[in-house]
Design a protein around this motif. Structure first.
Motif, PDB file in Angstrom:
ATOM      1  N   ASN A 169       0.850  -1.193   0.000  1.00 40.13           N
ATOM      2  CA  ASN A 169       0.000   0.000   0.000  1.00 40.13           C
ATOM      3  C   ASN A 169       0.882   1.239   0.000  1.00 40.13           C
ATOM      4  O   ASN A 169       1.847   1.322   0.746  1.00 40.13           O
ATOM      5  CB  ASN A 169      -0.888   0.040   1.246  1.00 40.13           C
ATOM      6  CG  ASN A 169      -1.975  -1.005   1.169  1.00 40.13           C
ATOM      7  OD1 ASN A 169      -2.597  -1.182   0.140  1.00 40.13           O
ATOM      8  ND2 ASN A 169      -2.187  -1.714   2.258  1.00 40.13           N
ATOM      9  N   VAL A 170       0.520   2.203  -0.842  1.00 42.24           N
ATOM     10  CA  VAL A 170       1.315   3.417  -0.974  1.00 42.24           C
ATOM     11  C   VAL A 170       0.514   4.597  -0.446  1.00 42.24           C
ATOM     12  O   VAL A 170      -0.618   4.817  -0.844  1.00 42.24           O
ATOM     13  CB  VAL A 170       1.656   3.673  -2.460  1.00 42.24           C
ATOM     14  CG1 VAL A 170       2.428   4.968  -2.607  1.00 42.24           C
ATOM     15  CG2 VAL A 170       2.458   2.507  -3.016  1.00 42.24           C
ATOM     16  N   TYR A 171       1.088   5.322   0.478  1.00 43.75           N
ATOM     17  CA  TYR A 171       0.456   6.543   0.989  1.00 43.75           C
ATOM     18  C   TYR A 171       1.306   7.720   0.505  1.00 43.75           C
ATOM     19  O   TYR A 171       2.375   7.985   1.026  1.00 43.75           O
ATOM     20  CB  TYR A 171       0.421   6.534   2.516  1.00 43.75           C
ATOM     21  CG  TYR A 171      -0.281   5.332   3.104  1.00 43.75           C
ATOM     22  CD1 TYR A 171       0.419   4.167   3.412  1.00 43.75           C
ATOM     23  CD2 TYR A 171      -1.650   5.356   3.347  1.00 43.75           C
ATOM     24  CE1 TYR A 171      -0.217   3.064   3.942  1.00 43.75           C
ATOM     25  CE2 TYR A 171      -2.291   4.257   3.895  1.00 43.75           C
ATOM     26  CZ  TYR A 171      -1.582   3.116   4.179  1.00 43.75           C
ATOM     27  OH  TYR A 171      -2.219   2.028   4.697  1.00 43.75           O
ATOM     28  N   THR A 172       0.781   8.407  -0.509  1.00 41.24           N
ATOM     29  CA  THR A 172       1.536   9.514  -1.073  1.00 41.24           C
ATOM     30  C   THR A 172       1.524  10.694  -0.109  1.00 41.24           C
ATOM     31  O   THR A 172       0.500  11.006   0.485  1.00 41.24           O
ATOM     32  CB  THR A 172       0.898   9.948  -2.406  1.00 41.24           C
ATOM     33  OG1 THR A 172       0.649   8.781  -3.185  1.00 41.24           O
ATOM     34  CG2 THR A 172       1.819  10.876  -3.163  1.00 41.24           C
ATOM     35  N   LEU A 173       2.662  11.347   0.038  1.00 42.23           N
ATOM     36  CA  LEU A 173       2.759  12.504   0.912  1.00 42.23           C
ATOM     37  C   LEU A 173       2.778  13.755   0.061  1.00 42.23           C
ATOM     38  O   LEU A 173       3.660  13.932  -0.784  1.00 42.23           O
ATOM     39  CB  LEU A 173       4.052  12.408   1.751  1.00 42.23           C
ATOM     40  CG  LEU A 173       4.132  11.175   2.649  1.00 42.23           C
ATOM     41  CD1 LEU A 173       5.517  11.022   3.231  1.00 42.23           C
ATOM     42  CD2 LEU A 173       3.102  11.270   3.770  1.00 42.23           C
ATOM     43  N   ARG A 174       1.799  14.600   0.274  1.00 35.80           N
ATOM     44  CA  ARG A 174       1.708  15.806  -0.536  1.00 35.80           C
ATOM     45  C   ARG A 174       2.502  16.925   0.125  1.00 35.80           C
ATOM     46  O   ARG A 174       2.779  16.877   1.317  1.00 35.80           O
ATOM     47  CB  ARG A 174       0.242  16.206  -0.674  1.00 35.80           C
ATOM     48  CG  ARG A 174      -0.561  15.083  -1.273  1.00 35.80           C
ATOM     49  CD  ARG A 174      -1.713  15.520  -2.113  1.00 35.80           C
ATOM     50  NE  ARG A 174      -2.183  14.389  -2.881  1.00 35.80           N
ATOM     51  CZ  ARG A 174      -2.985  13.420  -2.409  1.00 35.80           C
ATOM     52  NH1 ARG A 174      -3.440  13.492  -1.192  1.00 35.80           N
ATOM     53  NH2 ARG A 174      -3.325  12.410  -3.160  1.00 35.80           N
ATOM     54  N   PRO A 175       2.855  17.935  -0.667  1.00 31.30           N
ATOM     55  CA  PRO A 175       3.574  19.070  -0.071  1.00 31.30           C
ATOM     56  C   PRO A 175       2.760  19.671   1.063  1.00 31.30           C
ATOM     57  O   PRO A 175       1.551  19.796   0.976  1.00 31.30           O
ATOM     58  CB  PRO A 175       3.706  20.056  -1.233  1.00 31.30           C
ATOM     59  CG  PRO A 175       3.629  19.200  -2.450  1.00 31.30           C
ATOM     60  CD  PRO A 175       2.718  18.061  -2.111  1.00 31.30           C
TER      61      PRO A 175
END
Lengths: 385, 449
Positions: A169-175
């Protein structure tokens, strides 16, 4: 479409002997239908088989026709899937067809094949998929038609850091601020040992920091427990544990995240700064080559003739920084822009996350996806969208 | 557009076989068309996305699945496999137990000889008043019911367990199984802790047994009963006065007798780039990119909603199917396992100006309802722990009632109104009523408008 195909062994499909009672057939049907919930095709076939075999008239008719169509001793009734020897007439584009379902005869195989549609390569995720749904089975991209495997524009933007778990599972980190927790958080974790509001991860200018906000079970970075409210910087590969959940930080490539000299991003109609072509050449060393000398596969040539780089099997980096194999001192070229993967008979090119993109034959490459580079084709590095 | 597709199972995909009766009337091998008029389907499914255009750089989007039970009368019903689990602890003495006996009598009258009934009573220990068997000699059954006597403590766990064992012994695909648990107080003997009792409900659910809870009076633990119902996929009833007991039993029976689909589950097959962030009001199972979300049994004319929040990752622009939705259920009339499929499709663009600001109103409404449900539970908790003052609770409830009325959830609005009326006089009524309201909102079941 007739109700049944006498060439198809319905009893085998339901895994019952041909003289099975109605109860057994029903029981098996229900059992198998549970098992094959995910498999739409098999599900449909099970339903068809049950319809026939549960109806005494249909079953009798089927038995009669099947005996003529497939005269063979019943003792060899197939139980589970027999070993699949080879996929039926693999089309040239198919690589590694997934194992087909158990098929009694070639006729069934033909019917199956037309029902499954044509197999194409999805232009987005590059996996083999059937067109029957109209969408790629792997990534969901809408496939226009059987033949249309058209190029698609890729995204131009810096890759974002992300947290990845053991399951993929990938949890993208936004700016900006990313909250981590069990309730209403950006990184939503359902583990009960994770607090509702557990931690914060801040992504700014390419750097990533983490801060525990007072969780019950703590936040650990590479084994060290964090003091609450004290931010700590993170680097690629850091292992972060929230309560009982372990995640790994993946940072994007070293390109346009925190560049010392940021490349300007071009507006739409920017001039072409450089064009390079790859041309095939005969081996430089005619005659018997020595062991140390590697044969040249191709040449990387610039449009204006100033550059001509022989390419042997291996990897060549392309970018603005002097550390690259092929240096292009152009402000619109990223520090590390692309790489060439050279094999004895072909060359692949891959954009490693450049700001302004890499274009092959006027089509933009998807970052981090290697694409084959035919000889004599224009490659544009340093052009905007 | 695929986002609001109404599924036609006989549409583009001939491999998708469903039709029960149509094929039977065909001549075998005559090459007759597959379909001869669409037969009545037990369920219909509609998939609605919050937005049909999304950000290619990634984002979050909601998917709403609305499942409707056909309102066509079918005539036949599935036989029941019912167990009545009755609390006969000391507090039930007098009117309560009399009305319960009457209620059980009504149940016997409503059933016929195809149905299977078992009756269990519990106080300190468990008594089998009637072991699971067909309802043939109604007079005899009622005589046994009349002989129920008052006991002492409340051993809810054993009562539930034995009830489930009774139905399990005769359970099959041909019957609709349900355990009705009626209690008026906290568990005071046997296994009493919250977690173990709820765990029992979960275990029974895994075996296919659904428990409906009926809580009577001011003393029962509404959190416990609501949790049992939630884990089990059954109903929650709060009965305030003893004379209402028979009516509630009858209501539950009526629902059971009009179930058109049981063992209902939604299967979402997720492609790359899609992750599920939240599944509202259900316990999903995730396996190999397929999320299985169990649903409650669906009666004729009922509408069940399932809301899901997806995390969508960055991808090249274009049209994508973000989820393949399949609804699988046992159709009670034919006994067949049926499957309906739909595609949730979105277009992804880099041009943020093309992405709509607001989301689909139906999806928005469901998000609000789920939010309301959570707020209600928090309000009840605040009331119990006295972290919220009566005035604050009143204000919150009035706001909730207004929103529910606006959303057309009149049943739930009425319950909140009843709770408001009791505020200040009897907080137990408030707590127990609202717990049921919050639960039914969360499950997402309503009547077809």
């Amino acid at each position: 479409m007739s109700t049944f195909d006498p060439h198809e062994d319905l009893y085998a499909l339901l895994e019952v002997p041909p003289d099975a009672s109605d109860d057994l057939i029903r029981e098996q049907y229900r059992k198998l239908v549970q098992q094959y919930l995910w498999d739409r095709e098999k599900f449909a076939r099970l339903n068809r088989a049950f319809e026939v075999l549960s109806n005494p008239d249909l079953r009798a008719e089927y038995d009669k026709q099947a005996a003529i169509a497939r005269p063979r001793p019943d003792a060899s009734a197939l139980a589970s899937a027999p070993p699949v020897t080879s996929p039926p007439e693999a089309a040239p584009t198919v690589i590694g067809t997934p194992a087909q379902d158990l098929l009694a005869t070639q006729q069934i195989a033909d019917v199956q094949r037309t029902q499954m549609g044509v197999r194409v390569t999805c232009p987005v995720c590059k996996t083999e998929t059937s067109t029957i749904d109209g969408y790629c089975e792997e990534c969901g991209f809408a496939l226009e038609g059987a033949e249309a495997v058209q190029e698609i524009p890729s995204l131009e933007m810096p890759e974002l850091p992300a947290l990845v778990d053991a399951l993929g599972n990938v949890y993208t980190l936004r700016p900006g601020v990313n909250t981590v927790g069990r309730l209403n958080a950006d990184v939503l974790l359902s583990d009960p040992s994770v607090s509702r509001s557990h931690a914060r991860i801040i992504v700014q200018n390419g750097s990533v920091t983490i801060e525990d906000v007072g969780s019950t079970n703590g936040t650990f970075v590479n084994g060290q427990r964090l003091t609450p409210q004290v931010p700590v910087p993170l680097s690629d590969g850091a292992e972060i544990t929230f309560g009982g959940t372990k995640l790994t930080l993946r940072m994007p490539g070293a390109v346009s995240v925190a560049p010392p000299s940021p490349e300007p991003v071009l507006a739409a109609s920017a001039p072409v700064t450089q064009t390079l072509t790859v041309t095939a050449e005969e081996e430089v060393t005619a005659g018997a080559p020595a062991e140390e000398e590697e044969e040249v596969v191709a040449y990387w040539c610039s449009d204006d003739g100033t550059m001509r780089v022989p390419l042997s099997p291996g990897m060549y980096t392309i970018g603005r920084r002097p550390s690259n194999h092929i240096v292009i001192p152009d402000p619109y070229v990223s520090g590390n822009h692309a790489i060439l993967l050279v094999e004895p008979d072909l060359v692949n090119i891959e954009d490693v996350g450049s700001t302004n993109g890499t274009f092959v034959d006027d089509t933009k490459l998807i970052p981090h996806v290697a694409a084959p580079l035919p000889f004599g084709v224009k490659v544009q590095i340093g052009q905007g969208t | 557009m695929d986002a609001t597709q109404r599924i036609d199972p006989f549409g583009a995909q001939p491999t998708q076989q469903i039709s029960p009766t149509a094929d039977r009337t065909q001549q075998v091998g005559a090459g007759a068309p597959t379909v001869m008029g669409a037969p009545v389907r037990a369920l219909q499914m509609e998939c609605i996305l919050g937005r049909e255009v999304g950000n290619a750089y990634g984002g979050r989007e909601h998917l709403l699945v609305e499942i409707t039970g056909t309102s066509t009368g079918i005539g036949r019903r599935l036989p029941l496999n019912l167990c009545l689990v009755i609390d006969r602890s000391g507090s039930m003495e007098g009117e309560p137990i009399d009305y319960v006996k009457r209620a059980c009598g009504y149940v016997v009258d409503l059933l016929d000889q195809n149905d299977i009934l078992s009756i269990i009573t519990f106080s300190d220990s468990v008594d089998v008043v009637m072991p699971a068997r067909r309802v043939v000699n109604k007079t005899l059954i009622k005589e046994h019911i009349q002989r129920i006597e008052i006991g002492n403590t409340t051993n809810l766990y054993d009562g539930m367990l034995v009830g489930c064992q009774q139905v399990a012994a005769v359970m099959s695909e041909q019957v609709l199984t349900r355990v009705l648990v009626f209690t008026d107080g906290e568990p005071t003997s046997g296994i009493k802790d919250f977690a173990s009792i709820v765990q029992l409900a979960a275990e029974q659910k895994a075996r296919g047994i659904t428990i409906t809870v009926l809580g009577f009076g001011p003393e029962f633990n509404e959190e416990l009963l609501a949790s049992i119902a939630r884990r089990s996929g059954g109903n929650y009833y709060y009965i305030q006065r003893p004379e209402l007991i028979p009516e509630v039993f009858r209501r539950e029976l009526e629902l059971l007798m009009t179930v058109v689909a049981k063992n209902v589950r939604l299967l979402l097959t997720l492609p790359r780039f899609t992750q599920i962030r939240q599944v509202y009001g259900a316990q999903p199972n995730l396996q190999n990119r397929v999320v299985e979300i169990p649903q409650v049994d669906i009666e004729r004319g009922a509408v069940v909603t399932q809301l899901v929040e997806m995390e969508l990752q960055m991808r090249p622009p274009g049209r994508y199917r973000v989820a393949k939705v399949a609804l699988v259920y046992d159709e009670t009339i034919t006994g067949r396992v049926e499957r309906i499929e739909a595609d949730a499709v979105m277009e992804f663009t880099q041009d943020v100006s093309r992405i709509p600001q607001s989301i689909n109103p139906r999806v928005q409404r469901e998000i609000e309802i789920q939010q309301l449900s959570r707020n209600l539970e928090r309000t009840v908790l605040g009331l119990k722990t006295q972290q919220l003052s009566a005035a604050e609770v009143r204000q919150e409830l009035e706001r909730t009632m207004a929103m529910l009325t606006r959303q057309g959830r009149l049943q739930e609005a009425q319950e909140v109104q009843q709770a408001l009326a009791a505020l200040g006089s009897d907080t137990t009524v408030v707590e127990k009523t609202l717990m049921g309201t919050a639960y039914s909102l969360e499950v997402g079941k309503s009547k077809q408008p």
